[in-house]
Design an enzyme around this catalytic site. Structure first.
Site, PDB file in Angstrom:
ATOM      1  CD  GLU A  34      -2.934  -0.983  -0.044  1.00 48.98           C
ATOM      2  OE1 GLU A  34      -2.949   0.061  -0.718  1.00 48.98           O
ATOM      3  OE2 GLU A  34      -3.643  -1.968  -0.322  1.00 48.98           O
ATOM      4  CG  LEU A  77       9.525   2.839  -6.104  1.00 45.73           C
ATOM      5  CD1 LEU A  77       9.265   2.061  -4.827  1.00 45.73           C
ATOM      6  CD2 LEU A  77       8.341   2.705  -7.049  1.00 45.73           C
ATOM      7  N   GLY A  78      10.381   7.522  -6.069  1.00 45.34           N
ATOM      8  CA  GLY A  78       9.910   8.853  -5.709  1.00 45.34           C
ATOM      9  C   GLY A  78       9.262   8.915  -4.333  1.00 45.34           C
ATOM     10  CE1 TYR A 117      -6.677   2.596  -0.053  1.00 46.02           C
ATOM     11  CE2 TYR A 117      -4.294   2.883   0.096  1.00 46.02           C
ATOM     12  CZ  TYR A 117      -5.399   2.192  -0.373  1.00 46.02           C
ATOM     13  OH  TYR A 117      -5.232   1.074  -1.119  1.00 46.02           O
ATOM     14  CG  ASP A 135      -7.896   3.814  -3.912  1.00 49.88           C
ATOM     15  OD1 ASP A 135      -9.118   3.817  -4.175  1.00 49.88           O
ATOM     16  OD2 ASP A 135      -7.077   3.082  -4.492  1.00 49.88           O
TER      17      ASP A 135
END
Length: 348
Positions: A34, A77-78, A117, A135
């Site tokens: 997640e 991935l940032g 979330y 989400d």
DNA sequence: TGTCCACGTCT
DNA sequence: AAGACGTGGAC
């Protein structure tokens, strides 16, 4: 409105994708997936997910990992704060919960990097608790299902949508229901263009489709224009390798490495570049040579990169800097994607 | 080329 | 409440 769960779950059990974090939905696996999937597509995250679990198979391993190695596992991935928070939370879990995530929504929510979330996803999918996991996919599905014009960027609208999500949640399968909504958004109730209403198990119940407005929903606020910034980067090479500096511990790309970089600064001409090097106490060698420019777009900033390359004599690195060989650069130092053009020039 | 995805979490 | 925080791929 009629309850959507029966038709939705029936569709989900026939059409869901086989994904690694579904094969073994342990709390750690669901948590990691997640976090990785925030602002990241499944296809992009999967190879990272597999490698991450190979290196750090459980929460104690994550807690004990060298932070530099952790950055490396996330490189490309940032949103690097995601992985720093992941480790912060892992250490708290080891100290307060004996190394296992708590089966409690509020306790999950209190951990760094876990918001509404993610807490809902872990609690419902791994622990079977009856909580929502809303989400962007779910907001899109419900905006269309209820033909609701509300701006989904508005927290009050999100609260209303979440209440509607819970109105339909079956108490005996909250995790499957939450996943089914997200899967429907990802595979059928697609963003932009034309949703695949012909394949949708909820088509007969969908007010947005009935009104012919599905493709216009959800509504969201117009995004602000990005700030435009001039950035000068000097690729300095000596017999010891490339000169790298570490970014400050807070803010953009916190703690990551980069070539000599001057943000909000346009150094015009080789003379100005040489002055900047001397300012750092460096013994300048050959005349700096200009390289083709580059652009990098962040979510909120646009960098216009002006690149220079210069050969320097062997000498100590200035404070906060290191000389790094190509091999060290590959194996130890994390350079963000903003420096893609530089990596190429440095032979990485 | 530019827009969207991409609410996700923290501050 | 609103801004900070990355990346890459689809179209």
């Amino acid at each position: 409105m009629e309850n959507i769960a029966p038709a939705l779950l029936d569709w989900f059990y026939k059409n869901r994708r086989i994904l690694p974090f579904r094969t073994d939905p342990s709390p750690y696996h669901v948590w990691l997936s997640e976090i990785m999937l925030q602002q990241t597509r499944v296809a992009a995250a999967l190879p990272y997910y597999e490698r991450f679990l190979r290196e750090l198979p459980d929460i104690p391993a994550l807690a004990a990992c060298d932070p530099e190695k952790l950055h490396k596992l996330w490189e490309g991935l940032g949103y690097y704060s995601r992985v720093r928070n992941l480790q912060k939370a892992a250490r708290i879990v080891c100290e307060q919960y004996g190394g296992d995530l708590p089966a409690d929504y509020d306790a999950l929510l209190a951990l760094p990097g876990i918001g509404e979330y993610t807490a809902g996803a872990i609690a419902s999918i791994s622990f079977g608790l009856a909580v929502p996991a809303v989400d962007g996919n779910v907001l899109r599905v419900f905006a269309r299902l209820y033909n609701d014009d509300g701006f989904i960027t508005d927290p009050a609208v999100k609260r209303l949508f979440t209440a509607r999500v819970m109105d339909h949640q079956p108490p005996d399968a909250p995790g499957d229901y939450n996943q089914a909504l997200m899967e429907l958004g990802a595979l059928v109730c697609l963003p932009g263009g034309e949703p695949l209403c012909g394949q949708c198990p909820l088509a007969d119940l969908c007010a947005g489709r009935k009104a012919g407005r599905a493709r216009d929903l959800p509504r969201k606020a117009v995004p602000k224009a990005r700030k435009q910034t001039e950035v000068t980067v000097i690729l300095a090479e000596s017999p010891e390798g490339w000169l790298l500096q570490q970014r400050p511990p807070k803010g953009l790309l916190a703690g990551l490495w980069q070539p000599l970089t001057f943000e909000d600064t346009l150094l015009e001409g080789p003379g100005a570049v040489r002055d900047a090097l001397e300012e750092l106490g460096l013994d300048t060698g050959d005349q700096p040579r200009p390289l083709p420019g580059a652009k990098h777009i962040f979510s909120h900033i646009e960098w216009h990169l002006h690149l220079w390359r210069v050969q320097l004599p062997a000498q100590p690195a200035p404070a906060g800097c290191v000389w790094a060989s190509c091999q060290a650069l590959r194996e130890e130092y994390t350079l963000p994607g903003a420096f893609k053009a530089c990596k190429k020039e440095m032979g990485l």
